[in-house]
Design an enzyme around this catalytic site. Structure first.
Site, PDB file in Angstrom:
ATOM      1  N   HIS A  38      16.891  47.709  40.582  1.00  0.00           N
ATOM      2  CA  HIS A  38      17.669  48.739  41.264  1.00  0.00           C
ATOM      3  C   HIS A  38      18.161  48.153  42.587  1.00  0.00           C
ATOM      4  O   HIS A  38      17.538  47.242  43.149  1.00  0.00           O
ATOM      5  CB  HIS A  38      16.807  49.959  41.556  1.00  0.00           C
ATOM      6  CG  HIS A  38      16.418  50.741  40.345  1.00  0.00           C
ATOM      7  ND1 HIS A  38      16.048  52.060  40.422  1.00  0.00           N
ATOM      8  CD2 HIS A  38      16.330  50.402  39.030  1.00  0.00           C
ATOM      9  CE1 HIS A  38      15.759  52.505  39.215  1.00  0.00           C
ATOM     10  NE2 HIS A  38      15.911  51.517  38.351  1.00  0.00           N
ATOM     11  N   GLU A  92      18.042  49.267  45.624  1.00  0.00           N
ATOM     12  CA  GLU A  92      17.094  49.363  46.740  1.00  0.00           C
ATOM     13  C   GLU A  92      16.019  48.276  46.666  1.00  0.00           C
ATOM     14  O   GLU A  92      15.699  47.642  47.677  1.00  0.00           O
ATOM     15  CB  GLU A  92      16.401  50.731  46.742  1.00  0.00           C
ATOM     16  CG  GLU A  92      17.337  51.899  46.864  1.00  0.00           C
ATOM     17  CD  GLU A  92      17.791  52.480  45.533  1.00  0.00           C
ATOM     18  OE1 GLU A  92      18.020  53.697  45.493  1.00  0.00           O
ATOM     19  OE2 GLU A  92      17.912  51.726  44.533  1.00  0.00           O
ATOM     20  N   CYS A 109      15.202  56.699  43.401  1.00  0.00           N
ATOM     21  CA  CYS A 109      14.302  57.216  42.373  1.00  0.00           C
ATOM     22  C   CYS A 109      12.860  57.112  42.900  1.00  0.00           C
ATOM     23  O   CYS A 109      12.618  56.514  43.959  1.00  0.00           O
ATOM     24  CB  CYS A 109      14.461  56.410  41.093  1.00  0.00           C
ATOM     25  SG  CYS A 109      13.782  54.739  41.180  1.00  0.00           S
ATOM     26  N   CYS A 138      11.786  53.441  43.661  1.00  0.00           N
ATOM     27  CA  CYS A 138      12.405  52.898  44.869  1.00  0.00           C
ATOM     28  C   CYS A 138      11.876  53.585  46.122  1.00  0.00           C
ATOM     29  O   CYS A 138      11.649  52.932  47.143  1.00  0.00           O
ATOM     30  CB  CYS A 138      13.917  53.018  44.779  1.00  0.00           C
ATOM     31  SG  CYS A 138      14.629  51.951  43.494  1.00  0.00           S
TER      32      CYS A 138
END
Length: 134
Positions: free
Chosen positions: A34, A36, A64, A67
Site C-alpha cells: 500500500h 502508506e 486501512c 496502514c
C-alpha cells in the site's frame, strides 16, 4: 500504475518531502504494498530510523487498518487524508489511531479535497467492474 487503486502517500518532515509512494500491490503481487507502507519504509531508510516522530503523512484515501497500525507504530505525528473510507477505514470505522496505544497520531480529514479524489477512486472502480464484465 495500471490496475492499481489510485492512492498516493507523501511523508513530510520540517516542510520537506522525505518520501513518496503509491500502491503497487497488483504490479508486485504483495498484499502489503500500500502507498502508506511503502512511504513509511522509504522514510525509515532516509532517516535511518524506524521512528518518524516529527513527520506528517498525507494520503489520498483514509488508511486501512493495516496502514493505520503501521502509522501508529512508526510514531507519525499527523495523518492528513482526503477521502473517508466508511467500509475499511482504519480511522473512521476501526478508530485505530485513537486507541490507547504507546503513541497517538492525529488524524485530519481534508474534506475540501474529498470530492475530487473520491471521483477519481469511484471512476477507477467503475472502470474495473466494466472491464471485469468484458
Amino acid at each position: 500504475m495500471k490496475g492499481e487503486i489510485p492512492v498516493g502517500a507523501v511523508i513530510v518532515k520540517g516542510n520537506k518531502i522525505i518520501a513518496r509512494a503509491f500502491n503497487t500491490r497488483e504490479a508486485d503481487q504483495i498484499a502489503t504494498h500500500h502507498a502508506e507502507i511503502k512511504a513509511i519504509e522509504k522514510a525509515n531508510k532516509k532517516l535511518k530510523s524506524w521512528r518518524l516522530d516529527d513527520c506528517d503523512l498525507y494520503v489520498t484515501l483514509e488508511p486501512c487498518p493495516m496502514c493505520a497500525g503501521a502509522i501508529v507504530n512508526a510514531r507519525i505525528k499527523n495523518v492528513f487524508y482526503a477521502v473517508k473510507d466508511d467500509e475499511n477505514g482504519g480511522i473512521t470505522r476501526f478508530n485505530i489511531l485513537n486507541k490507547t496505544m504507546n503513541h497517538t497520531t492525529n488524524a485530519i480529514w481534508l474534506k475540501d479535497f474529498e470530492a475530487e479524489n473520491k471521483e477519481i477512486i469511484k471512476n477507477f472502480f467503475k472502470e474495473k467492474r466494466k472491464n471485469k464484465k468484458n
